[in-house]
Design a protein around this motif. Structure first.
Motif, PDB file in Angstrom:
ATOM      1  N   MET A   1       0.950  -1.220  -0.027  1.00  0.00           N
ATOM      2  CA  MET A   1       0.084   0.066  -0.054  1.00  0.00           C
ATOM      3  C   MET A   1       0.971   1.116  -0.227  1.00  0.00           C
ATOM      4  SD  MET A   1      -3.241   1.380   0.469  1.00  0.00           S
ATOM      5  CE  MET A   1      -4.241   0.058   1.132  1.00  0.00           C
ATOM      6  N   VAL A   2       0.500   1.989  -0.908  1.00  0.00           N
ATOM      7  CA  VAL A   2       1.436   3.364  -0.959  1.00  0.00           C
ATOM      8  C   VAL A   2       0.282   4.572  -0.651  1.00  0.00           C
ATOM      9  CG1 VAL A   2       2.619   4.925  -2.633  1.00  0.00           C
ATOM     10  CG2 VAL A   2       2.713   2.496  -2.967  1.00  0.00           C
ATOM     11  N   GLN A   3       0.754   5.378   0.248  1.00  0.00           N
ATOM     12  CA  GLN A   3      -0.034   6.418   0.763  1.00  0.00           C
ATOM     13  C   GLN A   3       0.628   7.624   0.300  1.00  0.00           C
ATOM     14  OE1 GLN A   3      -0.970   7.502   4.919  1.00  0.00           O
ATOM     15  NE2 GLN A   3      -3.074   6.893   4.400  1.00  0.00           N
ATOM     16  N   PHE A   4      -0.155   8.675  -0.135  1.00  0.00           N
ATOM     17  CA  PHE A   4       0.579  10.252  -0.506  1.00  0.00           C
ATOM     18  C   PHE A   4      -0.527  10.969  -0.563  1.00  0.00           C
ATOM     19  CE2 PHE A   4      -0.470   7.291  -3.909  1.00  0.00           C
ATOM     20  CZ  PHE A   4      -1.077   8.034  -4.934  1.00  0.00           C
ATOM     21  N   THR A   5      -0.395  12.178  -0.730  1.00  0.00           N
ATOM     22  CA  THR A   5      -1.455  13.219  -0.728  1.00  0.00           C
ATOM     23  C   THR A   5      -1.493  13.706  -2.387  1.00  0.00           C
ATOM     24  OG1 THR A   5      -0.073  15.229  -0.156  1.00  0.00           O
ATOM     25  CG2 THR A   5      -1.404  13.956   1.707  1.00  0.00           C
ATOM     26  N   VAL A   6      -2.678  14.062  -2.827  1.00  0.00           N
ATOM     27  CA  VAL A   6      -2.800  14.718  -4.083  1.00  0.00           C
ATOM     28  C   VAL A   6      -3.568  15.981  -3.748  1.00  0.00           C
ATOM     29  CG1 VAL A   6      -3.649  14.620  -6.685  1.00  0.00           C
ATOM     30  CG2 VAL A   6      -2.598  12.401  -5.378  1.00  0.00           C
ATOM     31  N   ASN A   7      -3.360  17.037  -4.238  1.00  0.00           N
ATOM     32  CA  ASN A   7      -4.108  18.339  -3.971  1.00  0.00           C
ATOM     33  C   ASN A   7      -4.513  18.440  -2.508  1.00  0.00           C
ATOM     34  OD1 ASN A   7      -3.290  19.097  -6.440  1.00  0.00           O
ATOM     35  ND2 ASN A   7      -5.172  18.067  -7.547  1.00  0.00           N
ATOM     36  N   GLY A   8      -3.661  17.946  -1.546  1.00  0.00           N
ATOM     37  CA  GLY A   8      -4.382  18.018  -0.338  1.00  0.00           C
ATOM     38  C   GLY A   8      -4.999  16.956   0.199  1.00  0.00           C
ATOM     39  N   LYS A   9      -5.399  15.991  -0.479  1.00  0.00           N
ATOM     40  CA  LYS A   9      -6.224  15.027  -0.056  1.00  0.00           C
ATOM     41  C   LYS A   9      -5.375  13.643   0.182  1.00  0.00           C
ATOM     42  CE  LYS A   9     -10.092  16.477  -2.462  1.00  0.00           C
ATOM     43  NZ  LYS A   9     -11.243  16.306  -3.822  1.00  0.00           N
ATOM     44  N   THR A  10      -5.582  12.645   0.980  1.00  0.00           N
ATOM     45  CA  THR A  10      -4.705  11.565   1.400  1.00  0.00           C
ATOM     46  C   THR A  10      -5.179  10.443   0.357  1.00  0.00           C
ATOM     47  OG1 THR A  10      -4.329  12.009   3.493  1.00  0.00           O
ATOM     48  CG2 THR A  10      -4.260   9.832   2.900  1.00  0.00           C
ATOM     49  N   MET A  11      -4.363   9.984  -0.150  1.00  0.00           N
ATOM     50  CA  MET A  11      -4.594   8.668  -1.405  1.00  0.00           C
ATOM     51  C   MET A  11      -3.911   7.616  -0.910  1.00  0.00           C
ATOM     52  SD  MET A  11      -6.544  10.459  -3.724  1.00  0.00           S
ATOM     53  CE  MET A  11      -6.807  11.913  -4.395  1.00  0.00           C
ATOM     54  N   ASN A  12      -4.382   6.420  -1.329  1.00  0.00           N
ATOM     55  CA  ASN A  12      -3.998   5.098  -1.004  1.00  0.00           C
ATOM     56  C   ASN A  12      -4.011   4.252  -2.325  1.00  0.00           C
ATOM     57  OD1 ASN A  12      -3.557   4.927   1.782  1.00  0.00           O
ATOM     58  ND2 ASN A  12      -5.607   5.289   1.820  1.00  0.00           N
ATOM     59  N   TYR A  13      -2.952   3.467  -2.739  1.00  0.00           N
ATOM     60  CA  TYR A  13      -2.905   2.825  -3.916  1.00  0.00           C
ATOM     61  C   TYR A  13      -2.374   1.336  -3.558  1.00  0.00           C
ATOM     62  CZ  TYR A  13      -1.692   1.121  -8.644  1.00  0.00           C
ATOM     63  OH  TYR A  13      -1.697   0.501  -9.478  1.00  0.00           O
ATOM     64  N   ASP A  14      -2.894   0.341  -3.886  1.00  0.00           N
ATOM     65  CA  ASP A  14      -2.597  -1.092  -3.665  1.00  0.00           C
ATOM     66  C   ASP A  14      -2.715  -1.761  -5.074  1.00  0.00           C
ATOM     67  OD1 ASP A  14      -1.614  -3.233  -2.357  1.00  0.00           O
ATOM     68  OD2 ASP A  14      -3.572  -3.646  -1.494  1.00  0.00           O
ATOM     69  N   GLY A  15      -1.793  -1.272  -5.740  1.00  0.00           N
ATOM     70  CA  GLY A  15      -1.659  -2.103  -7.060  1.00  0.00           C
ATOM     71  C   GLY A  15      -0.460  -2.261  -7.834  1.00  0.00           C
TER      72      GLY A  15
END
Length: 155
Positions: A1-15
């Protein structure tokens, strides 16, 4: 799982950890302002800010953005207040087809964060994005105008 922010919103990606950030932004986050141009980091249509620096998102693997703060063209304005580069692009009527312009604006915003009065030489050295329509004269004019707007706002 990769977590980061995009335009101030927390995003999670698991792919797929090797997937370019560009495809996450466009397909998963639905942010279509960042464009695919060349896929080899040459044209700059995919330019975003990664921890405050301009990066070409087509070659940034999503695994490398863990904990990062990413800003796209959609997140550049401060609410209703356009970024000086966005305002200057409108004032100077820069776009022709418009395809590359989000990347041009993102590169300009990053340059102005480091240099509030760039010379033509600074612009040429730092704004290396390609415009197939050849609007370079208007781009340069808009970069200078954006610098003026930024200085006026800060004074």
């Amino acid at each position: 799982m990769v977590q980061f922010t995009v335009n101030g919103k927390t995003m999670n990606y698991d792919g797929d950890a090797d997937m370019p950030l560009l495809w996450y932004l466009r397909e998963d986050a639905g942010l279509k302002g960042t464009k695919f141009g060349c896929g080899i980091a040459q044209c700059g249509a995919c330019t975003v800010h990664l921890n405050g620096q301009a990066f070409r998102s087509c070659v940034v693997p999503i695994a490398s953005v863990a904990g990062a703060d990413i800003v796209t063209i959609e997140g550049l304005a401060d609410g209703e207040n356009l970024h000086p580069a966005q305002e200057a692009w409108i004032e100077e009527d820069v776009p022709q087809c418009g395809y590359c312009q989000a990347g041009q604006i993102m590169a300009t915003a990053e340059l102005l964060s480091r240099n509030d009065n760039p010379s033509d030489e600074d612009i040429d050295a730092n704004i290396t994005n390609i415009c197939r329509c050849g609007t370079y004269y208007r781009i340069r004019k808009a970069v200078h105008r954006a610098a003026e707007i930024k200085r006026d706002r800060e004074s």
